[in-house]
Design an enzyme around this catalytic site. Sequence first.
Site, short mmCIF file in Angstrom:
data_model
loop_
_atom_site.label_atom_id
_atom_site.label_comp_id
_atom_site.label_asym_id
_atom_site.label_seq_id
_atom_site.Cartn_x
_atom_site.Cartn_y
_atom_site.Cartn_z
N LYS A 72 0.77 -1.18 -0.06
CA LYS A 72 -0.04 0.08 -0.13
C LYS A 72 0.92 1.21 -0.07
O LYS A 72 0.58 2.23 -0.66
CB LYS A 72 -0.95 -0.06 1.06
CG LYS A 72 -2.22 -1.09 1.21
CD LYS A 72 -3.15 -0.97 2.18
CE LYS A 72 -4.09 -2.22 2.15
NZ LYS A 72 -5.14 -1.95 3.26
N ASP A 108 -9.88 2.40 2.39
CA ASP A 108 -9.88 1.50 3.40
C ASP A 108 -10.77 2.54 4.64
O ASP A 108 -11.46 2.12 5.43
CB ASP A 108 -8.45 1.43 3.93
CG ASP A 108 -7.78 0.26 3.01
OD1 ASP A 108 -8.53 -0.76 2.63
OD2 ASP A 108 -6.69 0.12 3.00
#
Length: 282
Positions: A72, A108
Amino acid sequence: MGASVRSVQHDLYGVVGRPARHSLSPAMMQAAFAVLGMHACYLALEAEALAEALDALDRVGFRGLSVTVPFKQDAFALACRVDASARSIGAVNTLRRTASGWEGRNTDWLGAVRALERIVPLRGASALVIGAGGAARGVVYGLMERGAHVLIVNRTEQRARDLAAAFGCAWAPLSDLPSVGPKVVVHTTSAGMSGNPYDFAIPEGFFTAEMVVMDIVYAPLETPLLRRAKAAGARVVDGLEMLLHQGIEQLAWWLNRPAPEAAMRHALRRAAARAQGGVSHG
Ligand code: ATR
């Protein structure tokens, strides 16, 4: 007359990670494509290094990617453009192919917030975040963005202090837990995942019926922490809801249309049940 074979053009999407093969996202995304009547394919893509993987996937014509552990931060660095949320969090979990390269977003934090907002208004709510790693960053950002009052506790105190300083919220030593009575609790560590021990103790009587407690761990679905919260009468949100909502946001961005929530939830829960508590990443 001979049999005819017709080639159908499929749009390509996938989740890049290491590991990726246990991901529940393909089940969720394929279910969405089916409901939307799309000729599209979503694959689990295991990669050694993200930069090379992105070049290769670009050449093959992939349109969108979910990015999971451990890529990420790399995705954030490699994206040609990122939105303000991804910049604040320092991580990208969603990539979309554009003429100028891979554009990045972070969904997220929105997944966490949406899963909670269904049950509890976040503006002005007191929220305890347990953990100070990468997952906690997104959760803290989301809670702050929605106007909650956030307090962070973590096994390693210095990391709680650093994260609190980065986002301008409060932190406390774990020993202060008995005196903290939050409305919302979000557990963001990997404790409880596949039987990992909890290196912190939640005091007896901490959970109450007034609380909403979310765990980002979804293997098992009912973690020991959620079981205790439930037993105290708290409303609980399991880790699949966050996974679902971050996926809904990804799909909506890639396709520029609303994602079919019910079908995605159903497919995700069925895939999780099939995995029977095995370790899996989004
Ligand atoms: P992630 O990106 O998944 O959040 P990370 O950045 O390695 O992963 O952070 C993991 C978080 O889980 C940290 O808050 C870590 O605590 P430390 O900062 O003390 O390392 C926490 N953690 C991991 N295993 C834990 C355990 N068994 N008990 C309590 N906390 C744990």
